[in-house]
Scaffold this motif. Structure first.
Motif, PDB file in Angstrom:
ATOM      1  N   VAL A 111       0.786  -1.138  -0.046  1.00  0.00           N
ATOM      2  CA  VAL A 111      -0.044  -0.048  -0.163  1.00  0.00           C
ATOM      3  C   VAL A 111       0.757   1.280   0.059  1.00  0.00           C
ATOM      4  O   VAL A 111       0.614   2.425  -0.740  1.00  0.00           O
ATOM      5  CB  VAL A 111      -1.065  -0.131   1.362  1.00  0.00           C
ATOM      6  N   LEU A 161      -4.506   3.640  -7.647  1.00  0.00           N
ATOM      7  CA  LEU A 161      -4.098   2.828  -6.487  1.00  0.00           C
ATOM      8  C   LEU A 161      -4.420   1.371  -6.669  1.00  0.00           C
ATOM      9  O   LEU A 161      -3.565   0.441  -6.314  1.00  0.00           O
ATOM     10  CB  LEU A 161      -4.744   3.172  -5.190  1.00  0.00           C
ATOM     11  N   ARG A 162      -5.670   1.202  -7.096  1.00  0.00           N
ATOM     12  CA  ARG A 162      -5.985  -0.147  -7.089  1.00  0.00           C
ATOM     13  C   ARG A 162      -5.258  -1.235  -8.141  1.00  0.00           C
ATOM     14  O   ARG A 162      -4.484  -2.106  -8.019  1.00  0.00           O
ATOM     15  CB  ARG A 162      -7.401  -0.531  -7.419  1.00  0.00           C
ATOM     16  N   LEU A 165      -1.715  -1.543  -6.790  1.00  0.00           N
ATOM     17  CA  LEU A 165      -1.676  -2.654  -5.809  1.00  0.00           C
ATOM     18  C   LEU A 165      -1.748  -3.809  -6.484  1.00  0.00           C
ATOM     19  O   LEU A 165      -1.286  -5.139  -6.106  1.00  0.00           O
ATOM     20  CB  LEU A 165      -2.912  -2.652  -4.743  1.00  0.00           C
ATOM     21  N   ARG A 169       1.157  -6.957  -6.191  1.00  0.00           N
ATOM     22  CA  ARG A 169       0.729  -8.190  -5.743  1.00  0.00           C
ATOM     23  C   ARG A 169       1.336  -9.270  -6.725  1.00  0.00           C
ATOM     24  O   ARG A 169       1.830 -10.244  -6.422  1.00  0.00           O
ATOM     25  CB  ARG A 169      -0.926  -8.263  -5.627  1.00  0.00           C
TER      26      ARG A 169
END
Lengths: 174, 251
Positions: A111, A161-162, A165, A169
């Motif tokens: 994050v 951001l998503r 992320l 990941r």
């Protein structure tokens, strides 16, 4: 605020007690440096005292104070050594030292890395909205933008951001 | 961003009403928004002790009455008026009013430059949150074009000789006003538009005096030697201010 503007030190104390911690936390998130956050908090409240003649009657205190803190952080950024800035020449967003034990250290780091990669114009509205609990009208007042402009930035920022992320990941899993 | 997307933004962190939940299900951008929001769980700020800023308390005790922002504008205008008067005194032996354009045009342009001086000082020092680059740009363009087009058309000296003389005079006349403006600018947060407005406002002192004093009214001379340095002062103020420390971070 009116009593503070008239020079009442108890009113200043009340404002300080209410906002010192949130402002310190906000500055720590913006600068990534506890030492800088401490110094900038002091500068923020000193500026508040020196510049109270610039406070417009009827305005809200919180956005004004956060605007001062953001300006102090930007000023710190301008005078900072280039090697301490992100690749985009912006404020780093590291909170590692300031945070309590992370819920999930890997996720926490992801994050933070994702936040660091956002442009400052999107990161500040998101930090103010998500971490400082400010509404978009207050953020707009603080940043000197229209509410719709702030919403567009926050909308893009959260969506970005998503994506970031998801990429982080994948990198971690891969 | 549609009105529904905006409502989703407003409702973040709360249970979404059914119509907004349906919108999120059908809108890829809002799904990304909600997922991005949910990924950031707010972290409680640590229980830290922030020292009471002693300097702030001292400052408050020393100055219980705040200084209103307009007093700083008045101080800057006072400095401009004084320095304009000094400049006029310095130019008087050479002839102060040598502009051969019609008196109405000279007076009208002088008034416009004066307005730029006052307006620039207000934009530079007023506690405005929204900085109007458009306003600064439009006013600058209007003043610049008016000065260039409002000349007498009379070419007195060679271009280079005239340009060097006027540029030098312009810079000499504007140096102290620029210094005063920069001192005042440090008393509020840095913003590029403020710095440019302050530079143009300070440069208006030189522009005004040159406007009435300079007999050369050709458009090329006015553009290169009067308006050019004036614009340059706006850029110079920006460059210098960006490197100066700030005394006060209030907007």
């Amino acid at each position: 605020m009116t009593r503070f503007c008239q020079g009442d030190s108890r009113a200043f104390d009340a404002l300080f007690q209410r906002y010192a911690r949130p402002i310190h936390g906000y500055l720590a998130r913006l600068t990534g440096s506890p030492a800088a956050a401490e110094d900038l908090s002091q500068q923020t409240f000193l500026s508040m005292v020196r510049g109270r003649g610039r406070f417009q009657e009827g305005a809200r205190v919180k956005p004004w104070l956060y605007a001062i803190a953001t300006n102090a952080a930007r000023d710190w950024q301008r005078r900072k050594r280039p090697e301490d800035l992100t690749d985009e020449g912006e404020l780093p967003t590291s909170v590692a030292v300031e945070e309590p034990g992370p819920r999930d250290a890997g996720l926490e780091r992801a994050v933070q890395r994702a936040l660091e990669q956002l442009p400052e114009g999107q990161r500040i509205p998101i930090v103010l909205h998500r971490f400082e609990g400010m509404g978009f009208a207050e953020i707009a007042e603080s940043m000197g933008l229209t509410e719709s402009a702030v919403k567009v930035r926050a909308h893009r920022g959260y969506a970005r951001l998503r994506e970031l992320l998801a990429t982080l990941r994948e990198e971690t899993n891969g | 961003m549609s009105p529904e997307c905006s409502r989703v933004l407003d409702a973040l962190g709360q249970p979404l009403p059914p119509e907004l939940a349906a919108h999120v299900a059908s809108c890829a951008e809002c799904r990304a928004l909600v997922e991005g929001f949910d990924a950031l769980e707010p972290v409680e700020a640590p229980a830290m002790k922030v020292a009471v800023p002693a300097r702030a308390l001292e400052e408050l005790a020393a100055h219980p009455t705040p200084t209103p922002w307009w007093r700083e504008v008045l101080m800057l205008m006072g400095a401009y008026v004084g320095l304009t008067a000094l400049g006029a005194l310095a130019l008087t032996p050479l002839g102060l009013m040598l502009n051969s354009a019609p008196p109405g045009v000279v007076a009208g342009l002088a008034l416009l430059v004066l307005l730029a001086m006052v307006g620039g000082a207000v934009v530079a020092l007023a506690p405005m949150r929204r900085m109007a680059w458009g306003l600064v740009g439009t006013c600058t363009a209007v003043v610049a074009l008016s000065v260039v087009l409002g000349g007498s058309g009379l070419a007195v000296k060679g271009f280079l000789a005239g340009a060097i003389g006027c540029m030098r005079t312009h810079m000499l006349l504007s140096a102290l006003p620029l210094l005063s403006a920069l001192v005042m600018l440090r008393r509020s947060a840095y913003h590029p538009a403020r710095a440019v407005a302050a530079g143009l406002s300070a440069g208006a002192v030189g522009l005004l005096l040159l406007h009435v004093h300079c007999p050369d009214g050709s458009a090329a001379h006015l553009a290169a030697s009067h308006v050019g340095p004036w614009l340059l002062l706006g850029g110079l103020a920006l460059l210098v201010r960006s490197r100066l420390p700030t005394d006060n971070h209030t907007p």
